[in-house]
Design an enzyme around this catalytic site. Structure first.
Site, PDB file in Angstrom:
ATOM      1  N   GLU A   1      -3.953   3.702   1.326  1.00 56.51           N
ATOM      2  CA  GLU A   1      -4.377   3.907   2.698  1.00 56.51           C
ATOM      3  C   GLU A   1      -4.564   5.415   2.885  1.00 56.51           C
ATOM      4  O   GLU A   1      -3.616   6.175   2.740  1.00 56.51           O
ATOM      5  CB  GLU A   1      -3.235   3.398   3.597  1.00 56.51           C
ATOM      6  CG  GLU A   1      -3.588   2.931   4.928  1.00 56.51           C
ATOM      7  CD  GLU A   1      -2.341   2.432   5.664  1.00 56.51           C
ATOM      8  OE1 GLU A   1      -2.481   1.451   6.388  1.00 56.51           O
ATOM      9  OE2 GLU A   1      -1.255   3.013   5.535  1.00 56.51           O
TER      10      GLU A   1
ATOM     11  N   HIS B   1       5.651  11.290  -6.712  1.00 57.96           N
ATOM     12  CA  HIS B   1       4.334  11.041  -7.287  1.00 57.96           C
ATOM     13  C   HIS B   1       3.962   9.570  -7.160  1.00 57.96           C
ATOM     14  O   HIS B   1       4.806   8.734  -6.893  1.00 57.96           O
ATOM     15  CB  HIS B   1       4.289  11.467  -8.764  1.00 57.96           C
ATOM     16  CG  HIS B   1       5.166  10.663  -9.673  1.00 57.96           C
ATOM     17  ND1 HIS B   1       6.497  10.948  -9.862  1.00 57.96           N
ATOM     18  CD2 HIS B   1       4.901   9.592 -10.457  1.00 57.96           C
ATOM     19  CE1 HIS B   1       7.019  10.083 -10.722  1.00 57.96           C
ATOM     20  NE2 HIS B   1       6.070   9.238 -11.091  1.00 57.96           N
TER      21      HIS B   1
ATOM     22  N   HIS C   1       0.829  -1.203   0.000  1.00 55.53           N
ATOM     23  CA  HIS C   1       0.000   0.000   0.000  1.00 55.53           C
ATOM     24  C   HIS C   1       0.863   1.252   0.000  1.00 55.53           C
ATOM     25  O   HIS C   1       2.031   1.209   0.324  1.00 55.53           O
ATOM     26  CB  HIS C   1      -0.976   0.022   1.189  1.00 55.53           C
ATOM     27  CG  HIS C   1      -0.325   0.193   2.522  1.00 55.53           C
ATOM     28  ND1 HIS C   1      -0.091  -0.851   3.371  1.00 55.53           N
ATOM     29  CD2 HIS C   1       0.134   1.303   3.157  1.00 55.53           C
ATOM     30  CE1 HIS C   1       0.486  -0.406   4.468  1.00 55.53           C
ATOM     31  NE2 HIS C   1       0.643   0.901   4.368  1.00 55.53           N
TER      32      HIS C   1
ATOM     33  N   GLU D   1       0.669   9.928 -11.862  1.00 50.64           N
ATOM     34  CA  GLU D   1       0.942   9.545 -13.247  1.00 50.64           C
ATOM     35  C   GLU D   1       0.107   8.322 -13.562  1.00 50.64           C
ATOM     36  O   GLU D   1       0.034   7.391 -12.761  1.00 50.64           O
ATOM     37  CB  GLU D   1       2.425   9.216 -13.412  1.00 50.64           C
ATOM     38  CG  GLU D   1       2.799   8.728 -14.783  1.00 50.64           C
ATOM     39  CD  GLU D   1       4.260   8.312 -14.893  1.00 50.64           C
ATOM     40  OE1 GLU D   1       4.669   7.947 -16.005  1.00 50.64           O
ATOM     41  OE2 GLU D   1       4.979   8.325 -13.867  1.00 50.64           O
TER      42      GLU D   1
END
Length: 142
Positions: A57, A77, A8, A124
């Site tokens: 999360e 990013h 995550h 992205e």
């Protein structure tokens, strides 16, 4: 390899409902479950299913925004792999969101476009090209 993959990514968000709407309604993620703070019993984390064994999360309570700069150290990013770059770009703009950068063919032989979430995190979206270094690496690993 002992590490199986990326489980995550965690983000502190300023407005949970706006973030859930963006990730679920605009990008198509699925709200998986919520957790409360075991001490205060208040809402704490919302997990969004991102495909494979991966989640995003989202933590309640973000208040201090930091503007991205190429000079920053650390987070730059998120990148999500998509099956159809134009379809996701149309989905984003159709939902009334603006692309940060339009669809283009990158120097790595992948199609990409960019968007920002409600807290201005850079995202992205990438359609992996058959001749990209990523695709070649994965083919060679098989």
């Amino acid at each position: 390899m002992i590490v199986k993959g990326l489980a995550h990514t965690a983000l502190n968000v300023s407005d949970m409902e706006k973030s859930i709407r963006f990730y679920c309604d605009v990008l198509g993620f699925e709200k998986a479950f919520e957790m409360e703070n075991p001490e205060t019993k208040e809402p704490w984390i919302v997990y969004l299913y991102a495909g494979g064994g991966q989640f995003i999360e989202l933590f309640y309570g973000g208040v201090n925004y930091t503007e991205y700069s190429n000079d920053n150290i650390g987070f730059s990013h998120l990148c999500f792999e998509v099956s159809d770059i134009q379809a996701i770009a149309d989905q984003i703009t159709g939902a009334g969101c603006e692309l940060d950068r339009p669809v283009k063919f990158g120097i790595d032989s992948n199609w990409q476009c960019w968007v920002r979430d409600p807290d201005r995190n850079r995202i992205e979206l990438m359609q992996v090209g058959e001749e990209s270094p990523q695709a070649r690496f994965l083919k060679e690993r098989k």
